[in-house]
Design an enzyme around this catalytic site. Structure first.
Site, short mmCIF file in Angstrom:
data_model
loop_
_atom_site.label_atom_id
_atom_site.label_comp_id
_atom_site.label_asym_id
_atom_site.label_seq_id
_atom_site.Cartn_x
_atom_site.Cartn_y
_atom_site.Cartn_z
N ARG A 1 0.83 -1.21 0.00
CA ARG A 1 0.00 0.00 0.00
C ARG A 1 0.86 1.26 0.00
O ARG A 1 0.36 2.37 0.17
CB ARG A 1 -0.94 -0.03 1.22
CG ARG A 1 -2.21 0.79 1.04
CD ARG A 1 -3.27 0.45 2.10
NE ARG A 1 -2.76 0.49 3.46
CZ ARG A 1 -2.68 1.58 4.20
NH1 ARG A 1 -3.07 2.74 3.74
NH2 ARG A 1 -2.23 1.50 5.44
N LYS A 2 2.15 1.11 -0.22
CA LYS A 2 3.05 2.26 -0.31
C LYS A 2 2.96 2.84 -1.73
O LYS A 2 3.79 2.54 -2.59
CB LYS A 2 4.47 1.86 0.05
CG LYS A 2 4.62 1.48 1.52
CD LYS A 2 6.05 1.09 1.85
CE LYS A 2 6.18 0.70 3.32
NZ LYS A 2 7.55 0.28 3.68
N THR A 3 1.92 3.63 -1.93
CA THR A 3 1.65 4.21 -3.24
C THR A 3 1.56 5.74 -3.10
O THR A 3 1.54 6.27 -2.00
CB THR A 3 0.33 3.67 -3.81
OG1 THR A 3 -0.71 3.85 -2.84
CG2 THR A 3 0.45 2.19 -4.15
N THR B 1 6.45 -0.42 -6.50
CA THR B 1 5.84 0.88 -6.79
C THR B 1 6.69 2.06 -6.30
O THR B 1 6.43 3.20 -6.71
CB THR B 1 4.45 0.99 -6.14
OG1 THR B 1 4.57 0.71 -4.73
CG2 THR B 1 3.47 0.02 -6.77
#
Length: 291
Positions: free
Chosen positions: A137-139, A277
């Site tokens: 979820r590191k976006t 990402t």
């Protein structure tokens, strides 16, 4: 052929509208200069990349009354010698230029992520790893849908899309709750049967507590490759002897394309990597109006 565009609902159209609004909050002075003449612009790929983000690119120009024709397919791995024409945009000059930078930013970022994901996916196949490799979820805030889409086109798993996709209990959740057991119980009381619960663990003892409390997934965080293999094997064997094997083991923390192969083993079900990402070079595209 897989059509990842079919996954998209309607919210991405509002995202595109917001991106365009951000880029032109007042007057479009350059658009005034070029006017309303009908033009054709050529999209060139000038560096290695996996083409990803076509639905977003198309929507930018659709909202500006332009039309795009593609000479490649989403997911194509391009290795241009110099530059390669991959699409043409038809429309009024000021409309093409109004969408140019927004469309290029999207496809450049998305294609860079897809290239990173494809390289990891190919390495996974070459090494015979049967587990799942996922992004995290590191976006980028406001850009998550585009980035997760690039992960899919590249051939990897998106992991959680947001906080409601799965319950993940990390160290701060555990410390705030008082124990792993209490955190899992509290989570299950509200998420019900439909969502899986994952618990971040720093040791085999924590993993055992999480499994006993009913966690569906235990994440072994920041283990070295050799520590991970030993711990995962020990946990799986210990719980199999008790007749319980309905849980998954995930490995995460500091894993990169260069190091991930060292973590591949039978006992690991999921390998998650933020570097799919984060810190990914963009692919170089340009859009040039024909003279």
């Amino acid at each position: 052929m897989v059509q990842y565009a079919h996954l998209l609902g309607t919210n991405y159209k509002q995202l595109i509208a917001d991106y365009l609004a951000e880029d032109v909050s007042g007057f479009d002075y350059g658009g005034y200069v070029v006017g309303e003449d009908e033009k054709v612009a050529i999209l060139y790929c000038k560096a290695e990349g996996v083409v990803a983000g076509i639905p977003f690119f198309d929507e930018v120009f659709k909202q500006l009354d332009c039309r795009v024709e593609w000479a490649c397919k989403e997911g194509d791995w391009l290795k241009p010698n110099g530059k390669q024409e991959i699409a043409r945009v038809y429309g009024r000059a000021r409309h093409i230029l109004l969408g140019e930078r927004t469309a290029l930013n999207i496809i450049s970022r998305c294609s860079g992520i897809a290239l990173r994901a494809r390289k990891v996916s190919d390495l996974q196949k070459a090494k015979g790893f049967k587990g799942v490799i996922a992004a995290t979820r590191k976006t980028t805030p406001g850009f998550r849908l585009v980035e997760k889409y690039g992960v899919l086109v590249g051939g990897l798993d998106t992991h959680r899309m947001d906080l409601s996709s799965m319950v993940m209990l990390k160290d701060n959740h555990i410390w705030s709750s008082g124990s792993i057991t209490k955190a899992v119980q509290n989570a299950r009381s509200v998420c019900g049967f439909a969502l899986k619960i994952e618990v971040e663990c720093q040791s085999e003892e924590e993993a055992d507590e999480a499994i006993a409390a009913g966690a569906d997934i235990v994440m072994l965080d920041n283990f070295t490759d050799e520590e991970l293999k030993a711990a995962a094997k020990s946990i799986k064997e210990r719980w199999a002897a008790k007749g319980k094997n309905h849980f998954l083991i995930e490995s995460s923390g500091g894993i990169t394309y260069e190091t991930c192969a060292g973590y591949f083993c039978e006992e690991i079900d999921v390998l998650s990597m933020s570097t799919i990402t984060q810190g990914v070079p963009h692919v170089d595209f340009s859009l040039k109006i024909s003279k």
